[in-house]
Design a protein around this motif. Structure first.
Motif, PDB file in Angstrom:
ATOM      1  N   LEU A   1       0.837  -1.202   0.000  1.00 32.47           N
ATOM      2  CA  LEU A   1       0.000   0.000   0.000  1.00 32.47           C
ATOM      3  C   LEU A   1       0.871   1.250   0.000  1.00 32.47           C
ATOM      4  O   LEU A   1       0.609   2.195  -0.754  1.00 32.47           O
ATOM      5  N   TRP A   2       1.907   1.271   0.843  1.00 33.05           N
ATOM      6  CA  TRP A   2       2.794   2.429   0.856  1.00 33.05           C
ATOM      7  C   TRP A   2       3.523   2.568  -0.489  1.00 33.05           C
ATOM      8  O   TRP A   2       3.746   3.685  -0.971  1.00 33.05           O
ATOM      9  N   ALA A   3       3.861   1.440  -1.103  1.00 34.14           N
ATOM     10  CA  ALA A   3       4.482   1.501  -2.434  1.00 34.14           C
ATOM     11  C   ALA A   3       3.493   2.077  -3.446  1.00 34.14           C
ATOM     12  O   ALA A   3       3.880   2.865  -4.326  1.00 34.14           O
ATOM     13  N   ALA A   4       2.213   1.723  -3.313  1.00 37.34           N
ATOM     14  CA  ALA A   4       1.188   2.261  -4.208  1.00 37.34           C
ATOM     15  C   ALA A   4       1.018   3.757  -4.000  1.00 37.34           C
ATOM     16  O   ALA A   4       0.805   4.514  -4.956  1.00 37.34           O
ATOM     17  N   ALA A   5       1.115   4.211  -2.756  1.00 39.06           N
ATOM     18  CA  ALA A   5       1.013   5.642  -2.466  1.00 39.06           C
ATOM     19  C   ALA A   5       2.162   6.404  -3.117  1.00 39.06           C
ATOM     20  O   ALA A   5       1.966   7.470  -3.721  1.00 39.06           O
ATOM     21  N   LYS A   6       3.368   5.854  -3.020  1.00 34.76           N
ATOM     22  CA  LYS A   6       4.529   6.498  -3.636  1.00 34.76           C
ATOM     23  C   LYS A   6       4.406   6.522  -5.161  1.00 34.76           C
ATOM     24  O   LYS A   6       4.762   7.508  -5.811  1.00 34.76           O
ATOM     25  N   GLU A   7       3.872   5.446  -5.730  1.00 34.53           N
ATOM     26  CA  GLU A   7       3.695   5.399  -7.175  1.00 34.53           C
ATOM     27  C   GLU A   7       2.651   6.418  -7.621  1.00 34.53           C
ATOM     28  O   GLU A   7       2.805   7.066  -8.671  1.00 34.53           O
ATOM     29  N   SER A   8       1.596   6.592  -6.829  1.00 35.32           N
ATOM     30  CA  SER A   8       0.587   7.599  -7.155  1.00 35.32           C
ATOM     31  C   SER A   8       1.200   8.988  -7.185  1.00 35.32           C
ATOM     32  O   SER A   8       0.963   9.773  -8.111  1.00 35.32           O
ATOM     33  N   GLU A   9       2.001   9.290  -6.188  1.00 36.79           N
ATOM     34  CA  GLU A   9       2.657  10.592  -6.137  1.00 36.79           C
ATOM     35  C   GLU A   9       3.583  10.771  -7.344  1.00 36.79           C
ATOM     36  O   GLU A   9       3.648  11.846  -7.942  1.00 36.79           O
ATOM     37  N   ARG A  10       4.296   9.712  -7.712  1.00 46.12           N
ATOM     38  CA  ARG A  10       5.207   9.800  -8.861  1.00 46.12           C
ATOM     39  C   ARG A  10       4.441  10.098 -10.145  1.00 46.12           C
ATOM     40  O   ARG A  10       4.932  10.818 -11.021  1.00 46.12           O
ATOM     41  N   LEU A  11       3.233   9.552 -10.239  1.00 46.25           N
ATOM     42  CA  LEU A  11       2.415   9.740 -11.431  1.00 46.25           C
ATOM     43  C   LEU A  11       1.604  11.028 -11.399  1.00 46.25           C
ATOM     44  O   LEU A  11       0.845  11.315 -12.327  1.00 46.25           O
TER      45      LEU A  11
END
Length: 265
Positions: A34-44
């Motif tokens: 989930l935290w990895a998904a949050a970071k990916e969202s921010e990157r995108l």
């Protein structure tokens, strides 16, 4: 675990806590993803904080979970979750949304609401939506457990809420790996995380009857590669097939008409 007793509790009380659906190791692995998904969202460029739902920046909201990681596509169709969904909604349901809210220390409570009230105007005579909440941390009042008004799933209009509704609300208490199953009509709010150093990571699987417009447009939010990899069952639950449109037409006594478009060079 007596699931039948939990189902009766859901129907009578509007909610129930089902412990031990995930192991401690599974909960921790999903929390890391989930935290990895949050970071990916921010990157995108998809913001996760201060998006208008919460009072301050201490809530991390993560959207597009089904696109971010296959592990969330597994969770949204978990057999235990689906068993509760069909208990309340019957088998005629669609997956409306799947999101997360990580309440960090300092997170404050949001507005009082019912999930069904967001997608269907009052009066609310029947349960047409349900939320399955996955607890990835131990959840209690200190770290911001969801607060709910007992018995409020029986209210048919917002005007029936008591003036002191917030004062009457109580928090859920659940261990990591539990699910909290909540009738869409139940009035609730996020709790304030007043702990010094404890996060509260929750996933929200939102399902509704097939004639209700989904919160998420899966055709637009899922990549062609993700859609191609979905099972026929998950495609149907996401409304990616003709099933949802056909059922709606049947309910409205409309006969779908095929439209042919002539292609010219």
């Amino acid at each position: 675990m007596d699931l039948e007793a939990k189902k009766r509790e859901l129907l009578d009380e509007g909610c129930c806590v089902v412990p031990g659906v995930l192991t401690a190791a599974e909960s921790e692995r999903i929390r890391e993803r989930l935290w990895a998904a949050a970071k990916e969202s921010e990157r995108l460029g998809v913001p996760t904080r201060r998006i208008g739902l919460d009072p301050n920046e201490h809530n991390v909201r993560v959207f597009y979970l089904l696109e971010r990681d296959a592990i969330f596509r597994e969770l949204i169709q978990h057999p235990t979750a689906i068993e509760f969904v069909t208990t309340l909604l019957s088998s005629d349901f669609l997956i409306s949304n799947f999101t997360a809210n990580i309440a960090l220390p300092g997170a404050e409570s949001m507005e009082l609401h019912s999930d069904q009230g967001i997608v269907v105007p009052e009066p609310w005579f029947h349960p047409w939506s349900i939320n399955v909440i996955w607890c990835l941390n131990d959840v209690d009042e200190e770290n911001g457990a969801t607060r709910y008004l007992p018995g409020s799933h029986k209210l048919q209009r917002a005007s029936e809420l008591p003036p002191d509704a917030r004062a009457r609300m109580v928090p859920f208490k659940a261990s990591a790996g539990s699910i909290v199953v909540m009738d869409g009509r139940l009035w609730h709010t996020s709790g304030a995380n007043v702990s010094r150093d404890r996060e509260r990571a929750l996933l929200f699987g939102y399902y509704s009857r097939s004639f209700i417009r989904q919160q998420q447009n899966w055709n637009a939010s899922l990549s062609p590669e993700t859609i191609e990899a979905l099972s026929p069952q998950l495609r149907a639950w996401l409304g990616l097939e003709a099933r949802a449109n056909v059922k709606l037409a049947q309910r409205l006594r409309i006969h779908p008409v095929a439209t042919h478009t002539k292609l010219t060079s």
